[in-house]
Scaffold this active site. Structure first.
Site: not given
Length: 187
Positions: A46-48, A50-51
């Site tokens: 999920n982090c990528p 959001e970035i």
């Protein structure tokens, strides 16, 4: 205890930004609006997304005079490789802060001790270094960074217009409210 309207505590961390390693401190946040976006870890799922969402909204943050800082519990070295290898993360033009000692994740109340990771937390900080908005939630739920832009603009508006409040779903240019006895029970 809530962090709303509290001063960001002193800190010193390293980040990867525009091909360089830089130092970021609480003083780096002063003089402009800042948005800290905490994420669990580099090289996850999920982090990528959001970035990439933050990168796609970065122009709006810049127009609002704000800097974005992504924070994970990884090192700034990991962030360099992450930026170079992930197409989504590679779009980031803002600092990717490493917090391997958990200095920031603890200070902002998003540290998960048993995992050594961070919860997803978003903090809008005014130019004086005071936290104006806080959003913290479970790691399986990614954020909509467009909503963070809206909250930033609402915080900026209310800072510039004391005595006014931004109602639900307020967007820049829309009508605000001036709380008064005359409004009680009429909305």
């Amino acid at each position: 205890m809530s962090l709303i309207n509290t001063q960001v505590q002193p800190f010193k961390v390293n980040a990867f930004h525009n091909g360089k390693f830089i130092e970021v401190t609480e003083e780096s946040l002063k003089g402009k609006w800042s948005v800290l976006i905490f994420m669990p870890a580099a090289f996850t799922f999920n982090c990528p997304t959001e970035i990439e969402d933050a990168a796609n909204n970065y122009g709006e943050f810049q127009k609002a005079g704000a800097e974005v800082y992504i924070v994970t519990t990884d090192t700034h070295f990991s962030h360099k490789v992450w930026h170079e290898t992930s197409p989504a993360v590679g779009k980031a033009q803002f600092p990717l802060i490493g917090d391997p000692t958990h200095q920031l994740t603890n200070a902002f109340g998003v540290h998960i001790p048993e995992e050594g990771l961070a919860l997803r937390g978003t903090f809008v900080i005014n130019p004086e270094g005071v936290i104006k908005t806080v959003e913290i939630h479970s790691n399986e739920i990614a954020r909509d960074v467009g909503e963070t832009v809206r909250k930033l603009k609402a915080a900026q508006y209310t800072a510039a217009h004391p005595g006014e409040v931004c109602p639900a779903k307020w967007k820049e240019g829309e009508k605000t409210l001036a709380p008064s006895l005359d409004l009680v029970g009429k909305i």
